[in-house]
Design a protein around this motif. Structure first.
Motif, PDB file in Angstrom:
ATOM      1  N   ARG A  30       2.005 -12.103  -3.201  1.00 29.33           N
ATOM      2  CA  ARG A  30       0.557 -11.879  -3.277  1.00 29.33           C
ATOM      3  C   ARG A  30      -0.105 -12.427  -2.019  1.00 29.33           C
ATOM      4  O   ARG A  30       0.061 -13.579  -1.652  1.00 29.33           O
TER       5      ARG A  30
ATOM      6  N   GLU B  48      -2.100  -5.804  -3.812  1.00 30.22           N
ATOM      7  CA  GLU B  48      -3.520  -5.613  -3.480  1.00 30.22           C
ATOM      8  C   GLU B  48      -4.035  -4.347  -4.132  1.00 30.22           C
ATOM      9  O   GLU B  48      -5.167  -4.294  -4.618  1.00 30.22           O
ATOM     10  N   GLY B  49      -3.206  -3.302  -4.124  1.00 30.43           N
ATOM     11  CA  GLY B  49      -3.598  -2.054  -4.773  1.00 30.43           C
ATOM     12  C   GLY B  49      -3.823  -2.230  -6.256  1.00 30.43           C
ATOM     13  O   GLY B  49      -4.758  -1.649  -6.836  1.00 30.43           O
TER      14      GLY B  49
ATOM     15  N   GLU C 159      -4.868  -4.907  -7.741  1.00 32.41           N
ATOM     16  CA  GLU C 159      -6.148  -5.581  -7.905  1.00 32.41           C
ATOM     17  C   GLU C 159      -7.312  -4.623  -7.653  1.00 32.41           C
ATOM     18  O   GLU C 159      -8.323  -4.651  -8.358  1.00 32.41           O
ATOM     19  N   ARG C 160      -7.154  -3.765  -6.659  1.00 37.08           N
ATOM     20  CA  ARG C 160      -8.236  -2.838  -6.302  1.00 37.08           C
ATOM     21  C   ARG C 160      -8.485  -1.824  -7.411  1.00 37.08           C
ATOM     22  O   ARG C 160      -9.639  -1.531  -7.765  1.00 37.08           O
ATOM     23  N   TYR C 161      -7.403  -1.265  -7.974  1.00 38.22           N
ATOM     24  CA  TYR C 161      -7.551  -0.173  -8.938  1.00 38.22           C
ATOM     25  C   TYR C 161      -7.441  -0.628 -10.383  1.00 38.22           C
ATOM     26  O   TYR C 161      -7.696   0.157 -11.299  1.00 38.22           O
TER      27      TYR C 161
ATOM     28  N   GLN D 160      -0.628  -3.089   4.918  1.00 43.28           N
ATOM     29  CA  GLN D 160      -1.495  -1.907   4.999  1.00 43.28           C
ATOM     30  C   GLN D 160      -0.781  -0.667   4.473  1.00 43.28           C
ATOM     31  O   GLN D 160      -1.355   0.151   3.758  1.00 43.28           O
TER      32      GLN D 160
ATOM     33  N   ARG E 142      -0.630  -0.855   0.746  1.00 42.80           N
ATOM     34  CA  ARG E 142      -1.909  -0.449   0.147  1.00 42.80           C
ATOM     35  C   ARG E 142      -2.059   1.064   0.169  1.00 42.80           C
ATOM     36  O   ARG E 142      -2.568   1.666  -0.786  1.00 42.80           O
ATOM     37  N   GLU E 143      -1.628   1.684   1.273  1.00 41.43           N
ATOM     38  CA  GLU E 143      -1.702   3.141   1.372  1.00 41.43           C
ATOM     39  C   GLU E 143      -0.843   3.800   0.295  1.00 41.43           C
ATOM     40  O   GLU E 143      -1.245   4.811  -0.309  1.00 41.43           O
TER      41      GLU E 143
ATOM     42  N   ASP F 113      -2.697   3.505  -2.924  1.00 37.39           N
ATOM     43  CA  ASP F 113      -3.765   4.509  -2.941  1.00 37.39           C
ATOM     44  C   ASP F 113      -3.214   5.874  -3.369  1.00 37.39           C
ATOM     45  O   ASP F 113      -3.808   6.571  -4.195  1.00 37.39           O
TER      46      ASP F 113
END
Length: 496
Positions: A42, A53-54, A56-58, A173, A176-177, A180
């Motif tokens: 993390r 991170e993804g 957490e974002r979604y 990065q 994360r992509e 996404d």
């Protein structure tokens, strides 16, 4: 939404004499299970950190299974790989039995993994995960820039995303992509279609550094293509020439939104441009003496010699001795070599103690091609059990361990002998020994490019060298047995 995460990752040098064992995975970058993965990664600059991170974002539930990475080395023992794959799949089965089916899988792999009896280790792994979850749920895979990609892994995955940068400072990065993309797929917003185009091309290391020409232009093209309507991701893979497998070499991967024709057209366009410009990606190897002469002529210090033929980050043994012998023969002052992998010398230094002068052979113990050991009359300057914390862009937020290690010095030449076959991503470990790399005039690193992320800001000049070592960039000297196609610049020579 539940998404499983994890992977088994390795960059395999088929020409290395040392096989990769289960112990290498456990003691390399580590073997983490379940919640250990979250605790370890993390916030870390690694693809799995980006997966988290993804989540957490979604707001999706990340289901951590198993993650492991052995430092680059020789072919993986079949039993070791079978054990790791079986545990990964069993953890996936258990996670579904306890919490219900996962909606998809995010895999953090390398792309140049070779196993005894399995040339395409990554393809086998993705295929096995596909067999476990069936044909309909998405699998999105992140790969290193140096993958030798195959149609097998493309067919098994839903989408593939490769690193953009070298040194690899974009791992989180890319994770994360990938997050996404899998979320958009599960929400029905996109329908990924992935196309591979292989290239009969060996890409020189010195032409891959993405902050400099010519690679910066390659990335501009990649990013330009990704802005086109309908294109979801574009990957350029420079390949890993030191894996003796049928599909060794560079490639292009394009992911489009439901339009195979668009993906194929875009892949053909980029692959054609790369091939048409193939001489730009080739740089003739530079000898050690010639590199020193270039550095001295430029007069900017420190002169950094990147010993890419003995790059432990690519699976080389890390104990070639040509540079050490050259530094000593020339009586250089303020010179340091990071690192020579020599557990025996490190243990001798520990037994002797700091401040003791001793005579000992250093390096040259793994294979004749690495050169003979150099007998040093060295003072033990410092000792370490190998613990340190990464302080550069790569692996930021993580710790490492070089094992039993020592700083030895003869005259003005210092060498750090270590146990772990790991490249110097920066001066962090040397700093723990008391070495100030910024004060040096000459620095040799057993690395091809990753060191640049931390060393380049204070380097006077950087020159990649082809020392006498196992991973030579004189590609015609590599003893391939499985390579099935002619490649540039070996059988297909540079144009006049």
């Amino acid at each position: 939404m539940r998404i499983a995460i994890g992977g088994v990752s390795h960059e395999t040098s088929s020409f290395s004499v040392r096989p990769t064992t289960l112990h290498d995975f456990e003691t390399g970058f580590g073997l983490f299970r379940g919640s250990q993965i979250v605790e370890r990664f993390r916030g870390a600059n690694i693809c799995t950190g980006g997966f988290l991170e993804g989540a957490e974002r979604y707001g999706f539930e990340a289901v951590p299974l198993l993650w492991t990475f052995a430092y680059p080395s020789g072919v993986i023992e079949a039993a070791a790989y079978a054990t790791l794959k079986a545990e990964f799949l069993e953890r996936l089965r258990q996670a579904e039995a306890e919490g219900g089916p996962v909606d998809g899988v995010l895999l953090d792999l390398h792309g140049a993994m070779v196993v005894e009896g399995i040339d395409d280790g990554d393809g086998d792994f993705v295929e096995s995960v596909r067999a476990a979850i069936g044909p309909d749920r998405p699998i999105v895979v992140t790969f290193d820039l140096h993958g030798n990609h195959t149609q097998r892994r493309i067919d098994a995955a839903t989408a593939v995303i490769g690193f953009d940068t070298y040194p690899h400072i974009d791992m989180a990065q890319r994770g994360r992509e990938a997050a996404d993309l899998i979320v958009a797929t599960l929400q029905g917003k996109v329908r990924p279609v992935t196309v591979l185009r292989q290239l009969p091309l060996f890409w020189s290391t010195t032409s891959q550094v993405t902050a400099h020409p010519p690679m910066d232009e390659v990335l501009r093209r990649v990013h330009g293509l990704e802005q086109r309507p309908g294109i979801l991701a574009v990957t350029i893979s420079t390949g890993f020439p030191w894996a003796d497998v049928p599909d060794v070499g560079a490639s292009v991967i394009v992911v489009a939104d439901g339009d195979r024709a668009l993906a194929e057209q875009t892949a053909e366009e980029l692959a054609g441009w790369v091939w048409d410009n193939r001489e730009r990606w080739y740089a003739p190897p530079v000898a050690v003496a010639d590199a020193l002469a270039r550095g001295e002529a430029a007069g900017r210090y420190p002169i950094i010699l990147a010993d890419h033929a003995d790059n432990t980050g690519g699976g080389a043994p890390g104990d070639s001795t040509e540079i050490l012998q050259t530094f000593l023969d020339r009586g250089l002052q303020d010179a340091v070599i990071l690192y020579i992998v020599d557990p025996e010398a490190a243990r001798q230094a520990h037994a002797a103690g700091v401040g003791v002068k001793l005579t000992l052979p250093v390096g040259g113990k793994s294979a004749p091609i690495q050169g003979p050991p150099v007998v040093m009359q060295a003072e033990v300057m410092a000792l370490s059990d190998g613990d340190f914390t990464y302080d550069g862009p790569m692996y930021a937020g993580l710790t490492g361990n070089m094992g039993c290690s020592a700083w030895l010095k003869q005259g003005g030449v210092s060498v750090v002998v270590v146990t772990a076959a790991e490249q110097p991503l920066g001066p962090a470990f040397a700093k723990t020994l008391g070495i100030d790399c910024r004060a040096m005039k000459y620095i040799a690193v057993k690395s091809a490019a990753h060191f640049r992320a931390s060393f380049e800001p204070f380097a006077g000049s950087i020159i990649n060298v082809d020392s006498r070592a196992i991973q030579t960039h004189e590609f015609h000297k590599l003893p391939y047995k499985k390579r099935t196609r002619k490649v540039f610049p070996v059988e297909i020579p540079p144009r006049d």
